[in-house]
Enzyme design. Structure first.
Site, PDB file in Angstrom:
ATOM      1  N   ALA A 117      67.932  61.586   8.506  1.00 47.27           N
ATOM      2  CA  ALA A 117      67.676  61.678   9.950  1.00 47.27           C
ATOM      3  C   ALA A 117      67.927  60.310  10.569  1.00 47.27           C
ATOM      4  O   ALA A 117      68.081  59.317   9.849  1.00 47.27           O
ATOM      5  CB  ALA A 117      66.235  62.111  10.208  1.00 47.27           C
ATOM      6  N   LYS A 118      67.996  60.248  11.854  1.00 46.73           N
ATOM      7  CA  LYS A 118      68.075  58.956  12.548  1.00 46.73           C
ATOM      8  C   LYS A 118      67.658  59.187  13.989  1.00 46.73           C
ATOM      9  O   LYS A 118      67.772  60.295  14.506  1.00 46.73           O
ATOM     10  CB  LYS A 118      69.505  58.410  12.519  1.00 46.73           C
TER      11      LYS A 118
END
Ligand code: NAD
Length: 432
Positions: A117-118
């Site tokens: 994720a980011k």
């Protein structure tokens, strides 16, 4: 040199290529070579969830400003979504998509039970007061509260975010959940200050991982690191730690570039002293005993090793021809685009790719997460040795794939990640 003036843009320039296209091209190259199952290929080319939030903040002067933040959750088949939060004016959905996708590969290569994720907020943090930054962080966390969680999606620091910001994320998240769950939820974020549940060694972990990879490369290539020269782009968390740990091998730092400019000294720049200077002055510009150089001169500095540790798209078809180094150790995410990569290979410059080289950060984040879950705190010696073991194993896995597929290190690293994900998808099948 003049010729390059027109084409080499400093990374503050907005006209950088789309890095998500870069990810897709890297992915396609590896998937074609390994013969990735076409159905799994379809799944992995799309992020699972993409969240975009707009939120208001009352500024110090009483006016209200609107902000936009993002969280992309690429894949969680191997474990909870995991990835940093960045504060930068160029944050956008495609950038966050690319960074989230790289996190999936990185966790898979490191063999840790996380997905990718980011997140980020599109701001220039230097324009805001500490209290405004705190409000932006807290309100962004509040907007994301139902999408993150200690066993679901776990943020961490990235560009322009730090342990203090992680502490504000933690405090805000805990304030939104029932009191009985708070004591067992501090692993909702990693990279926290030690006193708030952070891990020893997390601060230096990414730079440390970069240097462990360089040590392995040097050993394999018969290079003695004592006396080698290196240049570093970005002197924040990753760049400064990598530079300081290189010093312990006797390597000589001769040029550094950050947002304030670039400096050069053939006799060597002391990374420990420079770290203190940067803390006091906000950047490398003006550091004593050095010549100030421009962006092009920095990139063309003759040295053994280049550690890009700032932002993406630094090594491109325009800049690759002027690099004058023997190897590139990617501390940053995505510093080399697809064409830049090809040109470096043609020049015989080896690249240790980001998804292997900078994985020390997520590995020690995993250790922090485990310590929080078990209410433990590990000694630094134990963390250092576990990190060394994990990243050395990952390095070997990638090395073996370069030989098996007769390919470059980035493609081999992708193959390690994609093979692991392919096995899991085949075992579990697709619901319903
Ligand atoms: P940071 O904010 O601590 O430091 C960023 C550095 O880049 C600063 O020195 C800044 O001056 C420099 N920089 C920014 N814009 C620049 C420009 N236009 N020209 C030259 N230099 C510029 O960030 P960080 O945490 O060190 O992250 C750096 C890179 O490493 C990013 O690509 C990040 O995604 C990646 N990374 C970070 C971690 C981590 O644990 N922090 C982990 C893995 C990868």
């Amino acid at each position: 040199m003049k010729k390059f003036k027109e084409v080499i843009m400093p990374i503050t320039n907005n006209k950088i290529p789309n890095i998500y296209e870069n990810v897709k091209r890297q992915f396609d190259k590896a998937a074609d070579l390994m013969g990735l199952d076409p159905n799994i290929r379809k799944i992995l080319t799309k992020p699972k969830n993409e969240i975009r939030v707009n939120f208001p903040i009352k500024m110090d002067d009483g006016n209200v400003e609107m902000f936009t933040g993002y969280r992309v959750q690429h894949n969680n088949v191997l474990g909870p979504f995991k990835g940093g939060i960045r504060f930068h004016p160029m944050v956008n959905m495609d950038e966050v998509r690319a960074l989230a996708t790289w996190m999936t590969w990185k966790s898979a290569i490191a063999n840790i039970p996380f997905g990718g994720a980011k997140g980020g907020v599109q701001i220039d943090p230097s324009k805001y007061s500490p209290s405004e930054l705190e409000h932006i962080t807290r309100r962004f966390t509040f907007a994301l509260r139902q999408y993150i969680g200690p066993d679901y999606d776990i943020p961490a620091p990235d560009v322009n975010t730090n342990p203090q910001i992680m502490a504000w994320i933690l405090d805000t998240y805990l304030s939104t959940i029932p009191p009985k769950e708070r004591h067992c939820s501090i692993h909702v974020v990693t990279g926290k200050p030690i006193e708030s549940g952070g891990s020893l060694g997390r601060n230096k972990a990414t730079g440390q991982g970069v240097v462990i990879c360089i040590e392995k490369w040097a050993k394999e290539n018969g290079f003695d690191l004592d006396g080698v020269t290196y240049i570093v782009q970005g002197f924040g968390n990753v760049g400064s730690w990598a530079a300081r740990l290189m010093k312990s091998h006797g390597a000589k730092l001769i040029a550094v570039e950050d947002i304030t400019g670039a400096i050069y000294n053939q006799e060597g720049i002391d990374p420990d002293e420079l770290t203190v200077f940067v803390k006091e002055h906000g950047g490398v510009k003006g550091y004593h005993g050095c010549k100030e150089i421009d962006h092009e001169t920095f990139l063309s500095t003759k040295a053994d090793i280049f550690i890009p540790a700032a932002l993406e798209n630094q090594i491109t078809k325009e800049t690759a021809p002027i690099l004058n180094v023997k190897m590139v150790a990617e501390g940053a995410n995505g510093p080399t685009d697809f064409m830049g990569d090809k040109m470096l290979q043609e020049k015989g410059i080896q690249i240790i790719p980001d998804i292997l080289c900078n994985s020390g950060g997520v590995i020690v984040s995993y250790f922090e997460w485990l310590q929080n879950k078990r209410s433990e705190s590990w000694e630094l010696k134990e963390i250092d040795s576990k990190l060394h073991w994990k990243i050395t194993r990952a390095y070997k896995r990638v090395h073996d794939k370069t030989e098996e597929f007769n390919t470059d290190w980035r493609t081999a690293a992708y193959i390690v990640a994609l093979s692991r994900l392919e096995v899991v998808y085949k075992e579990r099948g697709i619901f319903p």
